[in-house]
Design a protein around this motif. Structure first.
Motif, PDB file in Angstrom:
ATOM      1  N   GLY A  71     -12.946   8.886  -6.747  1.00 25.65           N
ATOM      2  CA  GLY A  71     -13.195   7.452  -6.844  1.00 25.65           C
ATOM      3  C   GLY A  71     -13.002   6.755  -5.509  1.00 25.65           C
ATOM      4  N   MET A  72     -13.641   5.595  -5.389  1.00 24.96           N
ATOM      5  CA  MET A  72     -13.410   4.702  -4.267  1.00 24.96           C
ATOM      6  C   MET A  72     -12.729   3.458  -4.836  1.00 24.96           C
ATOM      7  SD  MET A  72     -13.897   4.284  -0.944  1.00 24.96           S
ATOM      8  CE  MET A  72     -15.420   5.114  -0.401  1.00 24.96           C
ATOM      9  N   ILE A  73     -11.553   3.156  -4.331  1.00 22.97           N
ATOM     10  CA  ILE A  73     -10.807   2.024  -4.850  1.00 22.97           C
ATOM     11  C   ILE A  73     -10.931   0.849  -3.895  1.00 22.97           C
ATOM     12  CG2 ILE A  73      -8.620   1.248  -5.824  1.00 22.97           C
ATOM     13  CD1 ILE A  73      -9.879   3.805  -7.096  1.00 22.97           C
ATOM     14  N   TRP A  74     -11.587  -0.207  -4.375  1.00 21.80           N
ATOM     15  CA  TRP A  74     -11.593  -1.463  -3.629  1.00 21.80           C
ATOM     16  C   TRP A  74     -10.285  -2.177  -3.936  1.00 21.80           C
ATOM     17  CZ3 TRP A  74     -17.101  -3.743  -5.055  1.00 21.80           C
ATOM     18  CH2 TRP A  74     -18.079  -2.995  -4.387  1.00 21.80           C
ATOM     19  N   TYR A  75      -9.674  -2.784  -2.926  1.00 20.90           N
ATOM     20  CA  TYR A  75      -8.450  -3.526  -3.215  1.00 20.90           C
ATOM     21  C   TYR A  75      -8.225  -4.642  -2.195  1.00 20.90           C
ATOM     22  CZ  TYR A  75      -6.061  -0.727   0.431  1.00 20.90           C
ATOM     23  OH  TYR A  75      -5.685  -0.139   1.616  1.00 20.90           O
ATOM     24  N   GLY A  76      -7.492  -5.647  -2.637  1.00 22.65           N
ATOM     25  CA  GLY A  76      -7.198  -6.793  -1.797  1.00 22.65           C
ATOM     26  C   GLY A  76      -6.584  -7.904  -2.630  1.00 22.65           C
ATOM     27  N   VAL A  77      -6.296  -9.014  -1.969  1.00 21.70           N
ATOM     28  CA  VAL A  77      -5.772 -10.178  -2.685  1.00 21.70           C
ATOM     29  C   VAL A  77      -6.902 -10.766  -3.523  1.00 21.70           C
ATOM     30  CG1 VAL A  77      -4.776 -12.480  -2.438  1.00 21.70           C
ATOM     31  CG2 VAL A  77      -4.082 -10.641  -0.888  1.00 21.70           C
ATOM     32  N   PRO A  78      -6.725 -10.871  -4.833  1.00 20.15           N
ATOM     33  CA  PRO A  78      -7.822 -11.314  -5.697  1.00 20.15           C
ATOM     34  C   PRO A  78      -8.126 -12.799  -5.529  1.00 20.15           C
ATOM     35  CG  PRO A  78      -5.818 -11.054  -6.973  1.00 20.15           C
ATOM     36  CD  PRO A  78      -5.505 -10.540  -5.595  1.00 20.15           C
ATOM     37  N   ALA A  79      -9.403 -13.137  -5.656  1.00 26.49           N
ATOM     38  CA  ALA A  79      -9.796 -14.545  -5.575  1.00 26.49           C
ATOM     39  C   ALA A  79      -9.178 -15.347  -6.710  1.00 26.49           C
ATOM     40  CB  ALA A  79     -11.318 -14.655  -5.607  1.00 26.49           C
ATOM     41  N   VAL A 101       0.832  -1.210   0.000  1.00 28.40           N
ATOM     42  CA  VAL A 101       0.000   0.000   0.000  1.00 28.40           C
ATOM     43  C   VAL A 101       0.865   1.258   0.000  1.00 28.40           C
ATOM     44  CG1 VAL A 101      -1.757   1.307   1.248  1.00 28.40           C
ATOM     45  CG2 VAL A 101      -1.926  -1.184   1.109  1.00 28.40           C
ATOM     46  N   SER A 102       1.891   1.290   0.831  1.00 29.35           N
ATOM     47  CA  SER A 102       2.740   2.474   0.873  1.00 29.35           C
ATOM     48  C   SER A 102       3.448   2.689  -0.454  1.00 29.35           C
ATOM     49  CB  SER A 102       3.757   2.371   2.018  1.00 29.35           C
ATOM     50  OG  SER A 102       4.565   1.215   1.875  1.00 29.35           O
ATOM     51  N   ALA A 103       3.870   1.600  -1.108  1.00 25.02           N
ATOM     52  CA  ALA A 103       4.501   1.727  -2.425  1.00 25.02           C
ATOM     53  C   ALA A 103       3.509   2.261  -3.443  1.00 25.02           C
ATOM     54  CB  ALA A 103       5.055   0.376  -2.870  1.00 25.02           C
ATOM     55  N   ALA A 104       2.245   1.814  -3.346  1.00 19.83           N
ATOM     56  CA  ALA A 104       1.223   2.263  -4.297  1.00 19.83           C
ATOM     57  C   ALA A 104       0.883   3.735  -4.089  1.00 19.83           C
ATOM     58  CB  ALA A 104      -0.029   1.396  -4.160  1.00 19.83           C
ATOM     59  N   VAL A 105       0.829   4.169  -2.830  1.00 21.63           N
ATOM     60  CA  VAL A 105       0.566   5.580  -2.555  1.00 21.63           C
ATOM     61  C   VAL A 105       1.732   6.433  -3.049  1.00 21.63           C
ATOM     62  CG1 VAL A 105       0.218   7.296  -0.741  1.00 21.63           C
ATOM     63  CG2 VAL A 105      -0.978   5.103  -0.631  1.00 21.63           C
ATOM     64  N   GLU A 106       2.931   5.922  -2.890  1.00 23.69           N
ATOM     65  CA  GLU A 106       4.095   6.650  -3.391  1.00 23.69           C
ATOM     66  C   GLU A 106       4.041   6.763  -4.916  1.00 23.69           C
ATOM     67  OE1 GLU A 106       8.798   6.967  -2.293  1.00 23.69           O
ATOM     68  OE2 GLU A 106       7.831   5.013  -2.139  1.00 23.69           O
ATOM     69  N   ALA A 107       3.641   5.684  -5.574  1.00 24.81           N
ATOM     70  CA  ALA A 107       3.480   5.732  -7.028  1.00 24.81           C
ATOM     71  C   ALA A 107       2.420   6.756  -7.410  1.00 24.81           C
ATOM     72  CB  ALA A 107       3.109   4.343  -7.552  1.00 24.81           C
ATOM     73  N   ALA A 108       1.334   6.810  -6.645  1.00 21.52           N
ATOM     74  CA  ALA A 108       0.279   7.796  -6.908  1.00 21.52           C
ATOM     75  C   ALA A 108       0.822   9.210  -6.802  1.00 21.52           C
ATOM     76  CB  ALA A 108      -0.877   7.601  -5.927  1.00 21.52           C
ATOM     77  N   SER A 109       1.698   9.422  -5.841  1.00 24.46           N
ATOM     78  CA  SER A 109       2.238  10.770  -5.627  1.00 24.46           C
ATOM     79  C   SER A 109       3.123  11.230  -6.774  1.00 24.46           C
ATOM     80  CB  SER A 109       3.032  10.832  -4.313  1.00 24.46           C
ATOM     81  OG  SER A 109       4.290  10.179  -4.443  1.00 24.46           O
ATOM     82  N   MET A 110       3.594  10.288  -7.598  1.00 23.94           N
ATOM     83  CA  MET A 110       4.468  10.635  -8.713  1.00 23.94           C
ATOM     84  C   MET A 110       3.709  10.902 -10.002  1.00 23.94           C
ATOM     85  SD  MET A 110       7.354  10.769  -7.311  1.00 23.94           S
ATOM     86  CE  MET A 110       8.324  11.005  -8.795  1.00 23.94           C
ATOM     87  N   ALA A 111       2.386  10.902  -9.950  1.00 25.47           N
ATOM     88  CA  ALA A 111       1.593  11.194 -11.148  1.00 25.47           C
ATOM     89  C   ALA A 111       1.845  12.630 -11.591  1.00 25.47           C
ATOM     90  CB  ALA A 111       0.108  10.992 -10.854  1.00 25.47           C
ATOM     91  N   PRO A 112       1.809  12.892 -12.908  1.00 32.47           N
ATOM     92  CA  PRO A 112       2.004  14.264 -13.381  1.00 32.47           C
ATOM     93  C   PRO A 112       0.896  15.177 -12.877  1.00 32.47           C
ATOM     94  CG  PRO A 112       1.193  12.850 -15.151  1.00 32.47           C
ATOM     95  CD  PRO A 112       1.538  11.947 -14.011  1.00 32.47           C
ATOM     96  N   MET A 124      -3.325   1.876  -8.623  1.00 32.78           N
ATOM     97  CA  MET A 124      -3.825   0.550  -8.981  1.00 32.78           C
ATOM     98  C   MET A 124      -2.762  -0.271  -9.705  1.00 32.78           C
ATOM     99  SD  MET A 124      -7.632   1.765 -10.208  1.00 32.78           S
ATOM    100  CE  MET A 124      -8.320   0.136 -10.462  1.00 32.78           C
ATOM    101  N   GLN A 125      -1.980   0.393 -10.530  1.00 28.46           N
ATOM    102  CA  GLN A 125      -0.927  -0.299 -11.262  1.00 28.46           C
ATOM    103  C   GLN A 125       0.142  -0.839 -10.325  1.00 28.46           C
ATOM    104  OE1 GLN A 125      -1.022  -1.048 -14.470  1.00 28.46           O
ATOM    105  NE2 GLN A 125       0.797  -2.260 -14.021  1.00 28.46           N
ATOM    106  N   SER A 126       0.527  -0.029  -9.353  1.00 26.69           N
ATOM    107  CA  SER A 126       1.519  -0.468  -8.378  1.00 26.69           C
ATOM    108  C   SER A 126       1.001  -1.656  -7.571  1.00 26.69           C
ATOM    109  CB  SER A 126       1.880   0.690  -7.449  1.00 26.69           C
ATOM    110  OG  SER A 126       2.815   0.287  -6.467  1.00 26.69           O
ATOM    111  N   LEU A 127      -0.276  -1.599  -7.171  1.00 27.67           N
ATOM    112  CA  LEU A 127      -0.856  -2.736  -6.453  1.00 27.67           C
ATOM    113  C   LEU A 127      -0.777  -4.008  -7.296  1.00 27.67           C
ATOM    114  CD1 LEU A 127      -4.086  -1.188  -4.834  1.00 27.67           C
ATOM    115  CD2 LEU A 127      -1.949  -1.794  -3.675  1.00 27.67           C
ATOM    116  N   ALA A 128      -1.083  -3.873  -8.586  1.00 27.53           N
ATOM    117  CA  ALA A 128      -1.044  -5.037  -9.474  1.00 27.53           C
ATOM    118  C   ALA A 128       0.356  -5.631  -9.547  1.00 27.53           C
ATOM    119  CB  ALA A 128      -1.529  -4.643 -10.878  1.00 27.53           C
TER     120      ALA A 128
END
Length: 205
Positions: A174-182, A51-62, A136-140
């Motif tokens: 947006g509301m982002i649902w996230y978790g380990v996918p089934a 999650v922290s890596a994904a938030v950091e990736a979000a912060s780098m958006a143009p 979302m990309q970082s989470l993936a």
């Protein structure tokens, strides 16, 4: 000879030395094919640092003039229960979602009605959208599934931000649902896109 990807990493390293190692090893080129919209999750714990890596990736958006319009709220059980109370018909579905990230826009450029029709507000909104994609990309990249939710929640966005105690003036993007996918992301089939590369790309003289 350095590969283009190696050159990119080196450029990022010198331009932003404080970026985490997790973010620096993220590969958009390899990750884009595995991001999928996921609605079914397991109760398994998330990978450490995902999650922290994904938030950091979000912060780098143009974002225009580094306006930093993105705000992210990781909802806990108490806040999710407030949302369930707002739409009891979907409470059971909400119970199947392990993690919720509310993403809002904070901009000084709203129009007279409090909307985002003004030019600079639209630029800020575009920046928040880029941030969500990066998140979302970082989470993936870490095998975590996600889904960008808006109207399908069956809730008024104003009620959502109020339930989350979001500061006045911020608007939900947006509301982002996230978790380990089934189903592991690598096994999920990508829906066929309406337009191919040849239709999206227009070569001008």
């Amino acid at each position: 000879m350095k590969s283009p990807r190696s050159s990119l990493y080196l450029a990022l390293l010198f331009a932003a030395p404080r970026l985490s190692q997790a973010w620096m090893t993220m590969s958009i080129a390899s990750g884009l094919p595995i991001r999928r919209s996921v609605a079914k999750f397991t109760a398994d714990p998330l990978p450490d640092g995902a999650v922290s890596a994904a938030v950091e990736a979000a912060s780098m958006a143009p974002n225009h003039f580094l306006s930093a319009p993105t705000r992210m709220y990781n909802l806990g059980p108490e806040t999710v229960n407030k949302l369930k109370a707002l739409n009891e018909d979907k409470a059971k579905m909400f119970d199947t979602v392990p993690n919720w990230m509310l993403v809002t826009i904070k901009t000084e450029h709203l129009d007279e009605s409090g909307g985002i029709s003004a030019k600079l507000a639209l630029e800020d909104h575009a920046a928040v959208s880029c941030a969500i994609q990066n998140f979302m990309q970082s989470l993936a990249e870490d095998g975590v599934g996600s889904k960008w939710m808006t109207g399908a929640l069956g809730l008024d966005p104003n009620d959502i931000v109020k339930a989350a105690n979001v500061p006045e003036g911020e608007l939900m993007v947006g509301m982002i649902w996230y978790g380990v996918p089934a189903t592991p992301l690598a096994e999920a089939k990508a829906p066929k896109r309406k337009l191919g590369v040849d239709e999206l790309l227009i070569e001008l003289p």
